[in-house]
Design an enzyme around this catalytic site. Structure first.
Site, PDB file in Angstrom:
ATOM      1  CE1 TYR A   1      78.353   7.211  66.257  1.00 41.12           C
ATOM      2  CE2 TYR A   1      78.709   6.567  63.967  1.00 41.12           C
ATOM      3  CZ  TYR A   1      77.927   6.559  65.115  1.00 41.12           C
ATOM      4  OH  TYR A   1      76.735   5.880  65.118  1.00 41.12           O
TER       5      TYR A   1
ATOM      6  CG  ASN B   1      73.183   4.822  55.293  1.00 37.87           C
ATOM      7  OD1 ASN B   1      73.683   5.922  55.474  1.00 37.87           O
ATOM      8  ND2 ASN B   1      73.873   3.802  54.795  1.00 37.87           N
TER       9      ASN B   1
ATOM     10  CB  SER C   1      72.273  17.680  74.455  1.00 35.90           C
ATOM     11  OG  SER C   1      72.496  16.321  74.112  1.00 35.90           O
TER      12      SER C   1
ATOM     13  CG  ASP D   1      67.202  12.423  75.262  1.00 41.14           C
ATOM     14  OD1 ASP D   1      67.817  13.510  75.202  1.00 41.14           O
ATOM     15  OD2 ASP D   1      67.085  11.653  74.289  1.00 41.14           O
TER      16      ASP D   1
ATOM     17  CG  LEU E   1      71.423  10.869  50.038  1.00 42.67           C
ATOM     18  CD1 LEU E   1      72.112  12.127  49.530  1.00 42.67           C
ATOM     19  CD2 LEU E   1      71.852   9.646  49.234  1.00 42.67           C
TER      20      LEU E   1
END
Length: 341
Positions: free
Chosen positions: A143, A174, A34, A31, A198
């Site tokens: 995306y 989601n 960022s 990783d 959300l």
């Protein structure tokens, strides 16, 4: 197995890393930090800090203390839909160019297994619901287009490998909830600098970090007029990644029949409307959570719900955290602990 997780300091990647460690695997996290968090990397994993494309050969080739790598879970990605519209180059480079470098390294070092964190954004606005894997892929944003391009690239690399590389792409909807703390291991959940999801946005109202939550349209062709989405608990999602690795480690006819690259949707199977999510957050938090109706957003489908039949049949996957209040409660516990940490 010795397994590498790209983006393992992020939300999904860190939970996958913890599940792999709990299953007894050796885990290396790659990783660049960022958007990820150093303290989200589980203590039993080794962190290699750097860009995936730049360190892939070092890590996959057994550099340092890694040793033979048995598989990769590729979670590293740029994932903000709005940002992808205004800075597409960042997404084509970060998602596609980086993954092409990773794929080349996988084949160069004969790493036999790849699990890719893909997305339902590859489908765009669906013609039918629930969405199956053979639905048309017509992404409506950069995306989604970059993630679809990666899916295609993985398929061609797997086919060209002559059986040396097997891959599973998990297209999920989601993601929500959090992995609870256990012993010395901290809870793992959503900590985005720019929050677009959300449930954490609604919980920010309960925490006093925003005054109200916007509901984008109340005239959709749904039961209560608000958009319906499929929510999957992050622990269920992580388990699917482990099951995909297990499938790739065996002699799986499903992988061979798919030409070396299997695509599976992941979802709860039950859609919840925006108002249902807000009501669940009110019940869990005890906060009134003011809501304001705003105009529809361009490109928002009314209903996005996954068919997970293929994942159930081929991976043996079955989500266990399907109660909306339970998903929200885990997210709420993490949100409060993060605020006071």
């Amino acid at each position: 197995m010795t397994l590498v997780i790209t983006g393992g300091a992020g939300y999904v990647g860190s939970v996958c890393a913890q599940h792999l460690l709990d299953a007894g695997h050796d885990v290396v996290v790659v990783d660049d930090l960022s958007t990820g968090h150093r303290d989200a990397v589980p203590s039993g994993a080794r962190l290699v800090e750097g860009d995936v494309a730049e360190v892939a050969d070092e890590v996959l080739g057994g550099g340092g203390d890694t040793g033979r790598v048995d598989g990769v879970i590729h979670c590293a990605a740029r994932s903000l839909v709005g940002e992808s519209a205004v800075d597409p180059a960042k997404y084509w480079h970060g998602n596609v160019v980086t993954t092409l470098a990773l794929l080349d390294a996988l084949r160069r070092h004969r790493v036999p297994r790849l699990v890719f964190s893909s997305t339902a954004a590859t489908y765009g606005e669906p013609e039918t619901s629930p969405i199956t894997e053979d639905a048309p892929t017509r992404p409506t944003n950069t995306y989604g287009a970059t993630k679809l391009a990666v899916d295609h690239a993985i398929g061609t690399h797997a086919a060209a490998s002559g059986g040396e590389l097997g891959a599973v792409s998990l297209r999920y909807f989601n993601v929500a909830g959090a992995h609870p703390a256990a012993g010395d291991a901290p809870a793992l959940g959503e900590r985005h600098t720019v929050e677009t999801h959300l449930i954490p946005l609604v919980l920010q109202v309960a925490l006093g970090q925003r005054d109200e939550i916007a509901v984008f349209g109340d005239d959709w062709p749904t039961a209560d007029g608000t958009c319906v989405r499929d929510y999957i608990h992050v622990d269920d999602l992580a388990e699917a990644h482990l099951l995909a690795l297990d499938l790739l480690a065996g002699d799986a006819p499903a992988i061979a029949e798919a030409g070396g690259h299997l695509v599976c949707n992941l979802g709860n199977g039950t859609g919840f409307s925006v108002l249902e999510v807000i009501e669940a957050c009110r019940r869990v938090t005890g906060h009134p959570i003011p809501a304001r109706v705003a105009p529809r957003r361009t490109g928002d489908p009314g209903v996005l719900v996954a068919s997970s039949a293929r994942a159930r049949e081929t991976l043996g996957w079955k989500p266990t955290h399907t109660d909306l209040d339970g998903i929200v409660a885990d997210a709420w516990d993490f949100a409060r602990s993060s605020r006071t940490a």
